[in-house]
Enzyme design. Sequence first.
Site, PDB file in Angstrom:
ATOM      1  N   CYS A 101      51.956  -1.945  58.116  1.00  0.00           N
ATOM      2  CA  CYS A 101      52.575  -1.405  56.910  1.00  0.00           C
ATOM      3  C   CYS A 101      51.946  -0.073  56.544  1.00  0.00           C
ATOM      4  CB  CYS A 101      52.424  -2.385  55.763  1.00  0.00           C
ATOM      5  SG  CYS A 101      50.703  -2.823  55.443  1.00  0.00           S
ATOM      6  N   GLU A 108      53.780  -7.128  48.606  1.00  0.00           N
ATOM      7  CA  GLU A 108      53.171  -6.108  49.477  1.00  0.00           C
ATOM      8  C   GLU A 108      54.238  -5.763  50.500  1.00  0.00           C
ATOM      9  OE1 GLU A 108      50.110  -4.798  49.313  1.00  0.00           O
ATOM     10  OE2 GLU A 108      49.514  -6.005  47.601  1.00  0.00           O
ATOM     11  N   GLU A 139      61.358   2.851  57.769  1.00  0.00           N
ATOM     12  CA  GLU A 139      60.157   2.255  58.351  1.00  0.00           C
ATOM     13  C   GLU A 139      60.507   1.733  59.741  1.00  0.00           C
ATOM     14  OE1 GLU A 139      58.656  -1.538  56.866  1.00  0.00           O
ATOM     15  OE2 GLU A 139      56.626  -0.724  56.945  1.00  0.00           O
ATOM     16  N   LYS A 178      53.643 -20.130  54.078  1.00  0.00           N
ATOM     17  CA  LYS A 178      54.739 -20.029  55.056  1.00  0.00           C
ATOM     18  C   LYS A 178      54.524 -18.801  55.928  1.00  0.00           C
ATOM     19  CE  LYS A 178      58.602 -18.210  55.943  1.00  0.00           C
ATOM     20  NZ  LYS A 178      58.659 -18.098  57.403  1.00  0.00           N
TER      21      LYS A 178
HETATM   22  P1  NDP Z   1      60.056  -9.941  56.669  1.00  0.00           P
HETATM   23  O1  NDP Z   1      60.328  -9.426  55.318  1.00  0.00           O
HETATM   24  O2  NDP Z   1      61.163 -10.088  57.619  1.00  0.00           O
HETATM   25  O3  NDP Z   1      59.338 -11.366  56.605  1.00  0.00           O
HETATM   26  C1  NDP Z   1      58.144 -11.598  55.898  1.00  0.00           C
HETATM   27  C2  NDP Z   1      58.035 -13.088  55.624  1.00  0.00           C
HETATM   28  O4  NDP Z   1      59.080 -13.474  54.730  1.00  0.00           O
HETATM   29  C3  NDP Z   1      58.233 -13.945  56.862  1.00  0.00           C
HETATM   30  O5  NDP Z   1      57.426 -15.105  56.766  1.00  0.00           O
HETATM   31  C4  NDP Z   1      59.698 -14.307  56.774  1.00  0.00           C
HETATM   32  O6  NDP Z   1      60.004 -15.459  57.504  1.00  0.00           O
HETATM   33  C5  NDP Z   1      59.830 -14.536  55.285  1.00  0.00           C
HETATM   34  N1  NDP Z   1      61.183 -14.459  54.771  1.00  0.00           N
HETATM   35  C6  NDP Z   1      62.259 -13.788  55.275  1.00  0.00           C
HETATM   36  N2  NDP Z   1      63.343 -13.977  54.485  1.00  0.00           N
HETATM   37  C7  NDP Z   1      62.962 -14.778  53.456  1.00  0.00           C
HETATM   38  C8  NDP Z   1      63.610 -15.348  52.324  1.00  0.00           C
HETATM   39  N3  NDP Z   1      64.897 -15.107  52.068  1.00  0.00           N
HETATM   40  N4  NDP Z   1      62.910 -16.126  51.484  1.00  0.00           N
HETATM   41  C9  NDP Z   1      61.597 -16.363  51.702  1.00  0.00           C
HETATM   42  N5  NDP Z   1      60.920 -15.890  52.777  1.00  0.00           N
HETATM   43  C10 NDP Z   1      61.582 -15.091  53.632  1.00  0.00           C
HETATM   44  O7  NDP Z   1      58.905  -8.997  57.213  1.00  0.00           O
HETATM   45  P2  NDP Z   1      58.310  -9.005  58.659  1.00  0.00           P
HETATM   46  O8  NDP Z   1      57.763 -10.360  58.977  1.00  0.00           O
HETATM   47  O9  NDP Z   1      59.309  -8.379  59.551  1.00  0.00           O
HETATM   48  O10 NDP Z   1      57.049  -8.054  58.461  1.00  0.00           O
HETATM   49  C11 NDP Z   1      57.131  -6.695  58.560  1.00  0.00           C
HETATM   50  C12 NDP Z   1      57.208  -6.071  57.192  1.00  0.00           C
HETATM   51  O11 NDP Z   1      56.074  -6.448  56.421  1.00  0.00           O
HETATM   52  C13 NDP Z   1      57.183  -4.562  57.253  1.00  0.00           C
HETATM   53  O12 NDP Z   1      58.138  -4.037  56.394  1.00  0.00           O
HETATM   54  C14 NDP Z   1      55.789  -4.228  56.762  1.00  0.00           C
HETATM   55  O13 NDP Z   1      55.693  -2.951  56.203  1.00  0.00           O
HETATM   56  C15 NDP Z   1      55.534  -5.299  55.783  1.00  0.00           C
HETATM   57  N6  NDP Z   1      54.103  -5.461  55.580  1.00  0.00           N
HETATM   58  C16 NDP Z   1      53.554  -5.019  54.399  1.00  0.00           C
HETATM   59  C17 NDP Z   1      52.171  -5.067  54.207  1.00  0.00           C
HETATM   60  C18 NDP Z   1      51.561  -4.623  52.920  1.00  0.00           C
HETATM   61  O14 NDP Z   1      50.414  -5.003  52.665  1.00  0.00           O
HETATM   62  N7  NDP Z   1      52.240  -3.845  52.094  1.00  0.00           N
HETATM   63  C19 NDP Z   1      51.280  -5.559  55.262  1.00  0.00           C
HETATM   64  C20 NDP Z   1      51.964  -5.986  56.451  1.00  0.00           C
HETATM   65  C21 NDP Z   1      53.339  -5.935  56.590  1.00  0.00           C
HETATM   66  P3  NDP Z   1      60.533 -15.354  59.034  1.00  0.00           P
HETATM   67  O15 NDP Z   1      59.837 -14.234  59.693  1.00  0.00           O
HETATM   68  O16 NDP Z   1      60.154 -16.672  59.581  1.00  0.00           O
HETATM   69  O17 NDP Z   1      62.020 -15.154  58.935  1.00  0.00           O
END
Ligand code: NDP
Length: 502
Positions: free
Chosen positions: A295, A261, A394, A187
């Site tokens: 991140c 992550e 962040e 997803k």
């Molecule tokens: P989100 O947490 O908003 O979303 C991540 C994914 O989870 C998206 O596909 C999102 O879908 C999905 N999602 C959101 N809510 C739910 C739920 N309730 N159940 C299941 N899936 C869900 O993160 P972002 O996309 O905004 O990404 C940025 C974040 O990711 C930052 O905090 C960053 O630090 C972190 N990150 C961490 C990394 C690491 O390796 N530690 C690497 C890269 C990023 P949708 O967007 O379609 O709502």
Amino acid sequence: MTDQPRFEIPIRPPARVTGWAGDRATPGGGPELPVHYPATGAQISVLVEDDAASVGLAVRAARRAFDQGPWPSLSTAERISLLERCGKIIRDHADELARLECAATGLLLRELKERHMLRAAYNFRFFADYISQRAGERYDQTPGYLTTVVREPVGVAALIAPWNAPVALATMKIAAALAFGNTCVLKPSEQTPLALARLVALLQEVLPEGVLNLVNGRGPVTGAALVAHPGVDLVSFTGGTETGRMIMSAAGQRLVPCTMELGGKSANVIFASADFERALDGALLGIFSNNGQQCLAGSRILVERAIFDDFIERFIARAKNIRVGDPTDPATEIGPLASLPHMSRVLGFAETARADGGRVLTGGTRRDDLGAGYFVHPTAVTVPSNAARTAQDEIFGPFATFLPFESAEEAATIANDTAFGLVSYVWSDHLPTVMQMTEALRSGVVWVNTPMMRELRAPFGGFKNSGVGREGGAACEAFYTEEKTVTMPKTPPPLRRLGLGE
Ligand code: NDP
């Protein structure tokens, strides 16, 4: 009215993006959601949201491929060959995939082609190599028993990816899940589905039916349905900390293992004993690459007091000189942010810094001269203490927060004073200082005298709110496999005999 630049879309994307359940498009069932080009704000495609029923079809396809298909029991040689073909497909389609990724994310096309797509292909190559070297465990114990430990695939993996580097991050999960014999349902973020949808379609040409499936839609709808589905055996998530918390609680209800992550607020610690120019280059790359949306960004820049003013002066001069603009132009250094709400949130932190007694040194505003795209000026602030919100939250944009320190002890205290613990950076040519810092820093990765440098054999992941579990060679093997212990006598020894009435 001044002339506004009109940035061309890097590729004409498909009009509609759907998911895949086996070799069929998912029916969707949810609304059509717009996909925008961040450099212009224009809508360029729609994706069809998969509702719970549609997600169920994708999970069932993955379930069938795992329970009845050949995938989990394929020989290592066959699996290696398929993983290598997946890597080749990515290399062969790198230009198209990079353009689709650019169109949905606004990331720099040059970087996408030269780094993200090569990294994506390498993810498959890496796990192909890794499984070729797998070793088992064997214990010989008295009196004459043999115990072996084998690792078997777990089942159906739900892979949830964020929007900031969709293909590079999702392929790490796909390659690892498949290499160890699992099937999966991916997803992507609903904001950035284009390149991953094309990639899944391409990989399905070589993978057996149902091994790799795709669902699209908003996290709380499609993502939540996927995590809650009883056919899912494990969840690998990359995204924000709050989302991670929700997903892990939902998965916990079914005792489904997760890797998380999550976010970061990483310290970039620069000592007076560092190579000044190299540290400056590293600090700029650490916060401004990937349009500032990563991140592992070195978003808290801690500089030893003796060089604080000089360092900031040079940093600001360079930040002001960064070329912001068209993500398809090879000369551009920072493209647009990923979405309008995200841009507003990032810019809001300039006001937050002021409210907390800080000073905006440069940036903090939109690039109004670049049309309707989500462009901002690279931003740097100083704040009175590490308690300021821009030092704790962040921000996930091209936004650096500077703080001074007097000693290595103080630097470590400030660096560790955060809810996160993903990575840290240390810049110094004084070995005892480097050793002191690498021991003191509470983060999953410490990079010394270098910006981000991933070694896939080594674990990557965070302490504290930055994650649970790790990604990387052995860490992925542990997550994507179940251990099974098998014990048997080599030559059957006599057993204690019950019920003989003697
Ligand atoms: P989100 O947490 O908003 O979303 C991540 C994914 O989870 C998206 O596909 C999102 O879908 C999905 N999602 C959101 N809510 C739910 C739920 N309730 N159940 C299941 N899936 C869900 O993160 P972002 O996309 O905004 O990404 C940025 C974040 O990711 C930052 O905090 C960053 O630090 C972190 N990150 C961490 C990394 C690491 O390796 N530690 C690497 C890269 C990023 P949708 O967007 O379609 O709502």
